[in-house]
Design an enzyme around this catalytic site. Sequence first.
Site, PDB file in Angstrom:
ATOM      1  CD  GLU A 191      54.190  32.702  55.433  1.00 59.04           C
ATOM      2  OE1 GLU A 191      53.916  33.079  56.585  1.00 59.04           O
ATOM      3  OE2 GLU A 191      55.108  33.223  54.744  1.00 59.04           O
ATOM      4  CB  SER A 471      23.659  72.757  11.570  1.00 55.20           C
ATOM      5  OG  SER A 471      23.828  74.147  11.426  1.00 55.20           O
TER       6      SER A 471
END
Lengths: 768, 156
Positions: A191, A471
């Site tokens: 780069e 329940s």
Amino acid sequence: MSSKKRGKKSGTRRRTRTARSVPFLWLLQLAIILVLMAAGYLLWLDHRITTEFEGRRWSLPALVYSRPYDLYIGRPLNRSGLERELQALNYRQVAALDGRGQYHAGSNRLDINPRPFTYWDGKAPPDTIRVEFEDGHISNITDNRTGGLLAVTRLEPTLIGKIYPRQNEDRVLVRYDNVPQFLKDAIVAVEDRHFFAHPGVDLRGMARALLADIRAGALVQGGSTLTQQLVKNFFFSRERSFVRKVNEILMALLLERRYSKREILAAYINEVYLGQNGARGIHGFGTAAEFYFGKPLDELAPEQLALLVGLVRGASYYNPRSHPGRALARRNLVLREMAEQGYLDHERARRLQSRPPGLGRERGWSQTPYPAYLDLVRRELLRDYRMEDLRSKGLRIFTTLDPVRQEAVQDAVRRRLGQLEQQHNLPQGQLETAALVVDVSNGEVEALIGGRHDMIESFNRALEARRPIGSLIKPFIYLTALNQPDSYNLLSRLDDSTVTVLEPDGKKWRPDNYEHEEHGPVTLLEALTRSYNLATVRLGMQLGVDKIVATLHAAGLEEDIDPYPSLLLGSLELTPLQVAQIYQTLANGGYRAPLKAIRDVLDRDGQPLQRKQLEVQQALPPDADFLTEYLLTKVVADGTGRELHNDFPDGLHLAGKTGTTNDSRDSWFAGFDDRYLAVTWLGRDDDKPTPFTGAGGAMQLWAAIMQQGHPRSLKLVDSDHIDWTRAVAVHYGGACLPLDAVPYIKGHPPGTGMLCGGSPFNPMEWFR
Amino acid sequence: MRRGLPYLLLFLLAGCAGTPGRAPSPVREGPEQEGAGAASSEQGGAENSAVIALLNSADRERAAGRRDNAAAMLEQALNLEPKNAALWCRLALLRLQQENWQQAAVLAHKSNSLIRNNNALKRRNWRVIAVAQRQMGNTAAAAAAEAEIEKLVNGK
């Protein structure tokens, strides 16, 4: 604007002196103004770039981890089980250990080189450990370096999610010193070969790039230095203009004046854009290493590093998953360039070029695999932290999630849901579900299901769906009764016959049993284990609904409840999480441990910020709680939960309660073994009826979940205050049920009224 | 308020399960009941060496003044054996040292809820409760706890 005004004013004053110097002065003034403006502009740019640079350095997502994977002598685990776990953590199997994140398999042992990881107690794992197995257990763990015995050690936890900074970027920060030299070399070689020499801008490089472009007739080389690229990344935009380019150059020069090459390269390595994961950008090589290879950067092979460097020039064009050919060609170009610049010899470059790309399996790790669980974590965090800090401070959050169990629970639920739909000829996909698994003794949530399609972030039913609990409320009514030992014990006679209750609004309420029949005089034991509504409503009205509300609050329900009589049959709407809390208290001998998903929080440097200590409160009366837990074992042994015997080996004791609401709109089960509580809910989002009772639906899911976790037989520990009768037989479901013994609170033995054939007649004889 | 502390520290040395390193006391289960299910104690079980190692580490951490670490290790041991009354007792003691009186008392009660016949351990738990209650200014509760100790001593 203001400088122009000033210029005019001073000009007017000076005109009176000499007319000849006017053009010169004008020019001078203009020059000064321009210089000032330029200086101001530069200062502004400098400020902008510095703020950005510093800001980026410190903005990190919070990392959310599962619990670590504990290894200890005696843990039920075989070699292949541990190997699976190692593979899930992306450990590499090797012939000889020479680095972190590797393991070597022997005949009945594994040598492991665990990754370093900062835990709450600051303990680091040893270099290499040997784990030996025998009869499905870990028989030995040794520190290979010292040869010493390790009774307990651990593998690093799994990263299960992140809480992101606002920009929606992902980032695994790496320290410059931990960046492999090979990577630094590759970046510079490809780069910006003069990186360590230029002042931020490389004129030679630009000229060369321009030449190359002209020769090729296209844009082949960027010519931007790493510093320029970094600046470009900070102010990411696709716009290409002259002004932008000039700004970029100026900022690059300024950045180089302020920071060292090392700092700039470090920032570049952590900043550069290397891919996309859904909506989230992959920034930095540390993040990319995990995204593409599933490993930390310093464990990557050279050719893998070269592949990542190749992505800088075009992360989507060279994406190794979608364009493997291009990615490989680009990688090999990087390696050749490195060889040509003398970073490695040509022979080695050729060898590396011949290797496969070695990608890790694609895991949606950046999108958490457990969104429903992460939702619970986020809610808990927001009680103690500001969202802003969570998003940016790089906190490390250690949760109580057990990934192995979570996966097993997800699979089990998905499979069993499909089966249930098939068995009842239902269209696929209408049923929804929610489930939690909680460690009874400390309230840690180990697994959580928010819906059947849990991979998609959606409505989290475990936390948000408020449904009538049916329940499931009954044990709390019976516990309230049993806490009055003068009046109630397990063999007390209750009346299961029609009853009319006047509601506070003046309406008459006539509850009914599920099978629409009355059972007459029944024991308290039968009324709960067979879940009779009429007997329960009569009992609840005798006790007073407000007493039941008080019991629910004590058990950990934190909200106001209207004491309507219909509450006695579970008109109360709760989320599965709330149900899990009250049942945790019940299952833990009456000791409430607030449900939690977080154990510890560390800051970015590994310093502990918060530790959630184990905390319990004595919440329900222990003796009544013991009797209620006993009743819940009877639900499974002889009552509405007896079908569980099809799913578990004989002699395995479990406890639980079924719940069904009108027309089976909700099917619930809450139950526990010696260690874990699981709560399951089954129903439809549109609240339409289903064909499932609690036992037929949610209990089936519960069984599938518990089967995954090697259930342990429930052992109830009775206190000094509990006594037991001799073996008796009691009226039960129209027949005679033999019981080895029945527990009662000392001094309050049950009467003999509900005993039947075979029981001794002399009450004095049947107490021990 | 601090009256109990010297007494407490002396007592701390006694520990919950005898000398450190020995296997923790077994939990007495209820009588064999259908459903309520009594099983064999975990004493001598495969997990013990890990628990012992954690206890030893916890002792070292505590001796070095790192009480939070010691607590974390005890919690880890409890993760392996959540129904081990001796471990709960140790954690209760540590909470006393951390001056978390309320939790000390609760954890000691929790330990007692897991024991049926180990009177020595029960006495220690009641002692923790007595000290913690006195520290919180609950003289009546402290006296009640001391009465329980008396009962246990005389009963044997």
